[in-house]
Scaffold this active site. Sequence first.
Site, PDB file in Angstrom:
ATOM      1  N   ALA A 155      -5.420  -7.384 -27.677  1.00 51.48           N
ATOM      2  CA  ALA A 155      -4.684  -6.433 -26.839  1.00 51.48           C
ATOM      3  C   ALA A 155      -3.670  -5.658 -27.666  1.00 51.48           C
ATOM      4  O   ALA A 155      -3.553  -4.431 -27.526  1.00 51.48           O
ATOM      5  CB  ALA A 155      -3.999  -7.156 -25.690  1.00 51.48           C
TER       6      ALA A 155
ATOM      7  N   ASP B 188       4.084   1.348  -1.131  1.00 55.37           N
ATOM      8  CA  ASP B 188       5.181   1.160  -2.081  1.00 55.37           C
ATOM      9  C   ASP B 188       5.120   2.252  -3.156  1.00 55.37           C
ATOM     10  O   ASP B 188       4.143   2.346  -3.901  1.00 55.37           O
ATOM     11  CB  ASP B 188       5.085  -0.226  -2.721  1.00 55.37           C
ATOM     12  CG  ASP B 188       6.275  -0.574  -3.580  1.00 55.37           C
ATOM     13  OD1 ASP B 188       7.024   0.335  -3.993  1.00 55.37           O
ATOM     14  OD2 ASP B 188       6.451  -1.772  -3.867  1.00 55.37           O
TER      15      ASP B 188
ATOM     16  N   GLY C  85     -14.832  -5.626 -24.546  1.00 48.94           N
ATOM     17  CA  GLY C  85     -15.448  -5.299 -25.827  1.00 48.94           C
ATOM     18  C   GLY C  85     -16.312  -4.055 -25.818  1.00 48.94           C
ATOM     19  O   GLY C  85     -17.032  -3.789 -26.785  1.00 48.94           O
TER      20      GLY C  85
ATOM     21  N   ILE D 162       0.817  -1.217   0.000  1.00 52.06           N
ATOM     22  CA  ILE D 162       0.000   0.000   0.000  1.00 52.06           C
ATOM     23  C   ILE D 162       0.854   1.272   0.000  1.00 52.06           C
ATOM     24  O   ILE D 162       0.492   2.277  -0.602  1.00 52.06           O
ATOM     25  CB  ILE D 162      -1.020  -0.001   1.168  1.00 52.06           C
ATOM     26  CG1 ILE D 162      -2.019   1.145   1.023  1.00 52.06           C
ATOM     27  CG2 ILE D 162      -0.322   0.069   2.510  1.00 52.06           C
ATOM     28  CD1 ILE D 162      -2.924   1.041  -0.166  1.00 52.06           C
TER      29      ILE D 162
ATOM     30  N   TYR E 156      -3.381  -1.563 -28.001  1.00 46.77           N
ATOM     31  CA  TYR E 156      -2.169  -0.836 -27.637  1.00 46.77           C
ATOM     32  C   TYR E 156      -1.636  -0.026 -28.818  1.00 46.77           C
ATOM     33  O   TYR E 156      -1.229   1.131 -28.653  1.00 46.77           O
ATOM     34  CB  TYR E 156      -1.099  -1.793 -27.107  1.00 46.77           C
ATOM     35  CG  TYR E 156      -1.553  -2.597 -25.894  1.00 46.77           C
ATOM     36  CD1 TYR E 156      -2.454  -2.076 -24.965  1.00 46.77           C
ATOM     37  CD2 TYR E 156      -1.093  -3.892 -25.679  1.00 46.77           C
ATOM     38  CE1 TYR E 156      -2.876  -2.807 -23.872  1.00 46.77           C
ATOM     39  CE2 TYR E 156      -1.505  -4.629 -24.583  1.00 46.77           C
ATOM     40  CZ  TYR E 156      -2.397  -4.081 -23.683  1.00 46.77           C
ATOM     41  OH  TYR E 156      -2.811  -4.810 -22.590  1.00 46.77           O
TER      42      TYR E 156
END
Length: 168
Positions: free
Chosen positions: A125, A48, A90, A46, A129
């Site tokens: 994916a 970090d 989607g 938490i 991207y």
Amino acid sequence: MKLRPLEKRDLPYIYEQENSRRVMALWFEEPYSSFDELQILYDRHILDQTERRFVIEDNESFIGVVELMDIDTLHRHTEIQIIIHSKYQGHGYAQSAMKAGIEYAFTVLNMHKVYLYVDVKNAAAVHIYKKIGFIAEGTLRQHFFAEGRYHDSLMMGIFKSEFEKPTK
């Protein structure tokens, strides 16, 4: 759609997603073995400063998670990861959430580059991207082990200057 910081109350949703072998294989990781393990990891990470986790929400519904990992303030780059719940895939959430996560990395964290790893066979994916502006930087052969076999991974990156939109 909005992003907000991951909170402890979100852990049941995270567990549902991240305890799926199919979903975690996309991240080249194994599912969590228990909810207790997830809670321990949450408590440990938490504060970090090398990672940020965000929940993707729409009308108070949990859509998924965007994570900025390995935030490097010296070299000013970070890895981005995303999981969209299967019932919301989607519908354009992945692209919108990725853009919001990238925007945060560049405008709040002052990153120079955001990068990601994606299975070369994950065409959906890779398409998203590329549409956002990520450029393929290379293929890492048999780089990740998931679901009993090694996977080739495409490394993709985008610089702040490539992401910034021209002002009108």
